[in-house]
Design a protein around this motif. Sequence first.
Motif, PDB file in Angstrom:
ATOM      1  N   MET A  43      44.107  41.173  34.515  1.00 33.65           N
ATOM      2  CA  MET A  43      44.028  40.801  33.110  1.00 33.65           C
ATOM      3  C   MET A  43      42.554  40.804  32.701  1.00 33.65           C
ATOM      4  SD  MET A  43      45.930  37.603  31.462  1.00 33.65           S
ATOM      5  CE  MET A  43      46.089  37.440  29.741  1.00 33.65           C
ATOM      6  N   ALA A  44      42.243  41.501  31.660  1.00 32.74           N
ATOM      7  CA  ALA A  44      40.852  41.770  31.282  1.00 32.74           C
ATOM      8  C   ALA A  44      40.022  40.526  30.985  1.00 32.74           C
ATOM      9  CB  ALA A  44      40.829  42.708  30.081  1.00 32.74           C
ATOM     10  N   ASP A  45      40.590  39.522  30.376  1.00 31.50           N
ATOM     11  CA  ASP A  45      39.796  38.350  29.998  1.00 31.50           C
ATOM     12  C   ASP A  45      39.911  37.180  30.979  1.00 31.50           C
ATOM     13  OD1 ASP A  45      42.431  37.888  29.305  1.00 31.50           O
ATOM     14  OD2 ASP A  45      41.954  36.833  27.444  1.00 31.50           O
ATOM     15  N   CYS A  46      40.481  37.401  32.140  1.00 32.86           N
ATOM     16  CA  CYS A  46      40.635  36.346  33.147  1.00 32.86           C
ATOM     17  C   CYS A  46      39.413  36.321  34.068  1.00 32.86           C
ATOM     18  CB  CYS A  46      41.900  36.575  33.959  1.00 32.86           C
ATOM     19  SG  CYS A  46      42.100  35.419  35.332  1.00 32.86           S
ATOM     20  N   VAL A  47      38.745  35.178  34.115  1.00 29.21           N
ATOM     21  CA  VAL A  47      37.559  35.024  34.960  1.00 29.21           C
ATOM     22  C   VAL A  47      37.886  35.302  36.425  1.00 29.21           C
ATOM     23  CG1 VAL A  47      35.835  33.374  35.782  1.00 29.21           C
ATOM     24  CG2 VAL A  47      36.486  33.397  33.371  1.00 29.21           C
ATOM     25  N   PHE A  48      38.988  34.768  36.916  1.00 28.53           N
ATOM     26  CA  PHE A  48      39.318  34.952  38.327  1.00 28.53           C
ATOM     27  C   PHE A  48      39.689  36.405  38.635  1.00 28.53           C
ATOM     28  CE2 PHE A  48      40.430  30.246  39.392  1.00 28.53           C
ATOM     29  CZ  PHE A  48      39.131  29.884  39.104  1.00 28.53           C
ATOM     30  N   CYS A  49      40.326  37.098  37.692  1.00 31.56           N
ATOM     31  CA  CYS A  49      40.584  38.524  37.891  1.00 31.56           C
ATOM     32  C   CYS A  49      39.260  39.279  37.990  1.00 31.56           C
ATOM     33  CB  CYS A  49      41.441  39.090  36.759  1.00 31.56           C
ATOM     34  SG  CYS A  49      43.183  38.610  36.844  1.00 31.56           S
ATOM     35  N   GLY A  50      38.273  38.852  37.199  1.00 28.64           N
ATOM     36  CA  GLY A  50      36.941  39.451  37.280  1.00 28.64           C
ATOM     37  C   GLY A  50      36.284  39.190  38.627  1.00 28.64           C
ATOM     38  N   ILE A  51      36.473  37.992  39.163  1.00 32.92           N
ATOM     39  CA  ILE A  51      35.933  37.667  40.491  1.00 32.92           C
ATOM     40  C   ILE A  51      36.633  38.515  41.550  1.00 32.92           C
ATOM     41  CG2 ILE A  51      35.774  35.857  42.257  1.00 32.92           C
ATOM     42  CD1 ILE A  51      35.270  33.873  39.899  1.00 32.92           C
ATOM     43  N   VAL A  52      37.957  38.615  41.466  1.00 34.44           N
ATOM     44  CA  VAL A  52      38.716  39.438  42.412  1.00 34.44           C
ATOM     45  C   VAL A  52      38.222  40.887  42.364  1.00 34.44           C
ATOM     46  CG1 VAL A  52      40.997  40.448  42.888  1.00 34.44           C
ATOM     47  CG2 VAL A  52      40.805  37.996  42.440  1.00 34.44           C
ATOM     48  N   ALA A  53      37.975  41.405  41.159  1.00 39.83           N
ATOM     49  CA  ALA A  53      37.539  42.796  40.976  1.00 39.83           C
ATOM     50  C   ALA A  53      36.076  43.007  41.341  1.00 39.83           C
ATOM     51  CB  ALA A  53      37.780  43.222  39.535  1.00 39.83           C
ATOM     52  N   GLY A  54      35.316  41.910  41.439  1.00 43.87           N
ATOM     53  CA  GLY A  54      33.894  42.026  41.742  1.00 43.87           C
ATOM     54  C   GLY A  54      33.016  42.226  40.521  1.00 43.87           C
ATOM     55  N   SER A  55      33.597  42.151  39.329  1.00 42.40           N
ATOM     56  CA  SER A  55      32.817  42.337  38.111  1.00 42.40           C
ATOM     57  C   SER A  55      32.200  41.033  37.599  1.00 42.40           C
ATOM     58  CB  SER A  55      33.675  42.975  37.010  1.00 42.40           C
ATOM     59  OG  SER A  55      34.785  42.152  36.705  1.00 42.40           O
ATOM     60  N   ILE A  56      32.659  39.916  38.104  1.00 40.82           N
ATOM     61  CA  ILE A  56      32.085  38.612  37.782  1.00 40.82           C
ATOM     62  C   ILE A  56      31.567  38.017  39.087  1.00 40.82           C
ATOM     63  CG2 ILE A  56      32.577  36.249  36.986  1.00 40.82           C
ATOM     64  CD1 ILE A  56      34.590  37.440  35.033  1.00 40.82           C
ATOM     65  N   PRO A  57      30.290  37.620  39.117  1.00 40.23           N
ATOM     66  CA  PRO A  57      29.734  37.096  40.367  1.00 40.23           C
ATOM     67  C   PRO A  57      30.325  35.735  40.734  1.00 40.23           C
ATOM     68  CG  PRO A  57      28.128  36.921  38.590  1.00 40.23           C
ATOM     69  CD  PRO A  57      29.310  37.648  38.032  1.00 40.23           C
ATOM     70  N   ALA A  58      30.406  35.510  42.025  1.00 44.92           N
ATOM     71  CA  ALA A  58      30.875  34.232  42.558  1.00 44.92           C
ATOM     72  C   ALA A  58      30.255  34.059  43.935  1.00 44.92           C
ATOM     73  CB  ALA A  58      32.399  34.214  42.660  1.00 44.92           C
TER      74      ALA A  58
END
Length: 142
Positions: A1-16
């Motif tokens: 889901m494009a606006d989900c922070v955790f989906c971004g973390i899973v995809a590597g597009s949001i740092p964690a």
Amino acid sequence: MADCVFCGIVAGSIPAFMVASSPAGVAFLDIRPVFKGHVLVAPRPHIVQFTDLPADLLPEYFRFAQQIAAAVPAALGSQGTFVAMNNIVSQSVPHLHTHVVPRTKGDGLRGFFWPRRKYESDDEAAETAETIGKEYLRLSVA
């Protein structure tokens, strides 16, 4: 889901501050931890709540969460963990995740009041994530 922070973390597009990764999901530090070393375990697919987790993903996902729950006290010297999952109410990110919180007798945590803390620096958070991740790898190989 494009606006989900955790989906971004899973995809590597949001740092964690990543602790571990498996086919079942990812484990990373909570940025507002109850205690330092508080890890969130999230499944790879976008799933909002526990009751939506497909039955075929249950064993692998919970095995991964169990391994993280074993790694946290071994890595940090805590006596155990508190493992919890919110569904809808108080769920700040609408993506299923399991909290693995290090616990030590006398740590002051009472009931469901979860005071939040901060890491002193990104370096401290990165070091904590790395320490737990190494223990996860050691335990998952054993």
